[in-house]
Write an enzyme that holds these catalytic residues in place. Structure first.
Site, PDB file in Angstrom:
ATOM      1  N   ASP A 299      -4.115  42.416 102.439  1.00  0.00           N
ATOM      2  CA  ASP A 299      -3.468  42.898 103.666  1.00  0.00           C
ATOM      3  C   ASP A 299      -2.201  42.119 103.991  1.00  0.00           C
ATOM      4  O   ASP A 299      -1.632  42.265 105.077  1.00  0.00           O
ATOM      5  CB  ASP A 299      -4.436  42.882 104.846  1.00  0.00           C
TER       6      ASP A 299
ATOM      7  N   ASP B 298      -1.356  39.033 104.729  1.00  0.00           N
ATOM      8  CA  ASP B 298      -1.177  38.049 105.802  1.00  0.00           C
ATOM      9  C   ASP B 298      -1.303  36.618 105.279  1.00  0.00           C
ATOM     10  O   ASP B 298      -1.024  35.666 105.993  1.00  0.00           O
ATOM     11  CB  ASP B 298      -2.142  38.296 106.972  1.00  0.00           C
TER      12      ASP B 298
ATOM     13  N   ASP C 214      -2.224  38.368  99.618  1.00  0.00           N
ATOM     14  CA  ASP C 214      -3.574  38.939  99.549  1.00  0.00           C
ATOM     15  C   ASP C 214      -3.526  40.423  99.921  1.00  0.00           C
ATOM     16  O   ASP C 214      -2.453  40.957 100.229  1.00  0.00           O
ATOM     17  CB  ASP C 214      -4.528  38.138 100.440  1.00  0.00           C
TER      18      ASP C 214
ATOM     19  N   SER D  22      -9.289  41.398 104.370  1.00  0.00           N
ATOM     20  CA  SER D  22      -8.398  40.324 103.946  1.00  0.00           C
ATOM     21  C   SER D  22      -8.611  39.994 102.474  1.00  0.00           C
ATOM     22  O   SER D  22      -8.411  40.832 101.617  1.00  0.00           O
ATOM     23  CB  SER D  22      -8.591  39.099 104.847  1.00  0.00           C
TER      24      SER D  22
END
Length: 579
Positions: free
Chosen positions: A306, A308, A304, A151
């Site tokens: 990834d 999400d 960010d 993340s």
């Protein structure tokens, strides 16, 4: 090496055996030869465990590091558990990965282990966001899935998010049961690393369209988008996966004036232009904000690695580009969805929204004003996903989020979705611009209606085993010596989620908390302020959250009330962090 306990030393010795490849053994031996005790302890004092964000850690050798063997062991344990849970079925899993260093390699490693266990793997051919992995689990009818990402963590980290058949991250009892299966693996020889090509199906770029089309059907005001199609949008992917799909999504919804932050558009696991690739951080948003100022943008967004989480900046009442926090973004989305659905007559009696216990009560206040039910969960979007799945078919999820910049509109996935959020933030901006309002204008209207909420988060980083022990002691001290006042304001109630009990101090009356146990303490003052202490489940940090509220009679008072609330938060946080 006198400070290394026996259990840790046993793990070190195991990793020096022929079970492990020569390169790994050589790296461990070098740490031993150089007497790097702190690094050895941090690398071997425990096995990586599933937290609120799955398996996450620093890349390197060791049982407490992200590497071929810890990832292989986790995948073998998950494969074993899936076989037990779904006997006599052809098990299918989806696997994706982000832009981090080694994510693609780890993704193929995970696919190899699953395939070697006779499991059908849908492996993304190129990096794609976490929410698309969740969508793929549901789209392909998989029993599970894995996303390789850490993340928003610093570049030395990687991670492994495990998903169940609903497209949500593992929750109890599956998370603990998978760990049991992982811990039952005593030897590297039990891990099946040899890829079976016939069991792997590559998921190509054509899959993007399924995801885009499904999301576009959720649009509430396509007419507003058409009227404001030239809305000036600045977007940054912060060197992550967002670049692969967010611009496509915005264009598919009808937006034509999208400006990329080119310096951050190339996926790069070293994240060269930021200290942390986290849109929660002002520094990570600085390049996008600057471009927004140069272009006089209507909306500035950044995702960010990834994709999400999404950060947002908008024009304030002075015409300046101002960053909004996660509570403000989530409150705007909830207000937009509920007010729009009320306007078009599509609100239903069984609709609901969700927020976490450390997220602003402004969200639940908005829900209540529209007579829409709200759920409150523990921190971590997997718990929001769990609620959506649990009541599916009886109740209708509309929108939800958490203060850490994670949101979801509609129930296409079971995780936070910055791609979906970017589309709705842009649509929301277009809708209100059609009415001559900026998002900041709407935020002020919300504050006038529901009260001016101000929040602050302080995170203290405590690395390694020593840091973990220190965090544990800080929470123990808070429980043993709970503050009776914070910032000069008396504490009225203490909620201890680890012991599942809420205590009202006057009369010492106690009631049960109907949520799973979690190491969180909350202090509610007589003013209604909410102060929370919580060790992070994904980073070596302890987090302190503060939410305060004051009436805002008119927007002309905004600056004065903001200063007053800032001072109140400052005094409260000084006390809680000191305690």
């Amino acid at each position: 090496m006198n400070t290394i306990d026996q259990a840790t030393n046993n793990r070190i010795q195991q990793w020096l055996t022929a079970e492990y490849d020569a390169e790994t053994v050589g790296q461990v031996q070098k740490l031993v030869d150089n007497k790097e005790e702190t690094e050895l302890i941090d690398s071997f004092y425990k096995d990586l465990e599933f937290g609120t964000g799955g398996l996450r850690g620093i890349m390197g050798v060791g049982s407490n590091r992200m590497n071929k063997y810890t990832i292989g062991k986790a995948t073998q344990g998950l494969a074993n558990y899936l076989k037990k849970q779904f006997p006599e079925q052809q098990i299918k899993v989806a696997v994706s990965y982000d832009s981090r260093n080694n994510s693609q390699k780890f993704g193929h490693l995970v696919a190899n282990v699953f395939s070697a266990n006779g499991i059908q793997v849908y492996l993304f051919q190129e990096l794609r966001p976490t929410p698309m992995l969740s969508f793929a689990v549901r789209h392909f009818g998989c029993q599970g899935g894995v996303m390789l990402t850490a993340s928003h963590n610093p570049k030395e980290y990687n991670g492994y998010k495990a998903y169940w058949n609903d497209g949500g991250q593992l929750v109890a009892p599956h998370d603990e049961n998978v760990i049991t299966e992982v811990n039952a693996i005593q030897s590297v020889s039990e891990i099946k690393f040899d890829r079976i090509e016939a069991n792997i199906t590559l998921v190509g770029e054509e899959f993007d369209q399924y995801y885009i089309d499904a999301n576009k059907k959720l649009s509430i005001h396509p007419d507003a988008v058409a009227a404001q199609k030239d809305l000036k949008i600045v977007f940054s992917s912060i060197h992550g996966t967002g670049i692969t799909i967010v611009p496509k999504m915005l264009e598919a919804w009808g937006f034509t004036n999208i400006h990329l932050v080119e310096e951050q558009a190339t996926p790069d696991g070293n994240f060269p232009t930021v200290i942390y690739p986290n849109p929660e951080e002002e520094e990570a948003m600085s390049m996008a904000k600057k471009k927004g100022e140069e272009l006089d943008a209507d909306v500035v967004m950044a995702t960010d690695p990834d994709a999400d989480r999404v950060g947002l900046a908008v024009k304030n009442h002075k015409g300046e580009i101002q960053l909004l926090n996660g509570n403000q973004i989530g409150s705007l989305l909830i207000y937009y969805v509920l007010s729009s659905k009320k306007e078009n007559g599509s609100l239903k009696d069984n609709d609901f929204i969700v927020k976490t216990i450390v997220t602003s009560n402004l969200m639940s206040d908005i829900g209540n004003s529209f007579s829409v039910k709200y759920y409150e969960t523990l921190t971590g979007f997997k718990f929001i996903g769990e609620v959506i799945t649990r009541v599916e078919g009886q109740e209708n999820y509309l929108v939800g989020g958490e203060e850490s910049y994670g949101f979801l509109v509609g129930d296409l996935v079971r995780d936070k979705d910055a791609v979906n959020s970017c589309a709705f933030i842009a649509e929301m901006t277009a809708y209100f611009k059609n009415q001559g309002k900026s998002l900041f204008d709407v935020l002020l209207e919300i504050y006038e209606t529901y009260g001016f909420y101000q929040e602050k988060l302080i995170s203290l980083t405590k690395k390694g085993k020593a840091g973990a022990d220190e965090i544990k002691q800080m929470m123990a001290d808070l429980r043993a010596n709970a503050p009776q006042s914070l910032g000069g304001i008396a504490v009225k109630e203490i909620r201890d989620y680890a012991n599942s009990v809420s205590t009202v101090l006057a009369g010492n009356t106690q009631t049960a908390i109907d949520l799973p146990k979690s190491d969180v303490l909350q202090f509610i003052t007589v003013d209604g302020d909410v102060i929370s202490a919580r060790p992070s489940g994904t980073e070596p940090k302890i987090k302190f959250y503060c939410s305060v509220k004051e009436n805002l009679d008119n927007r002309g008072q905004y600056e004065d009330v903001a200063v007053k609330l800032e001072e109140k938060v400052k005094n409260i946080m000084a006390d809680i962090v000191k305690n």
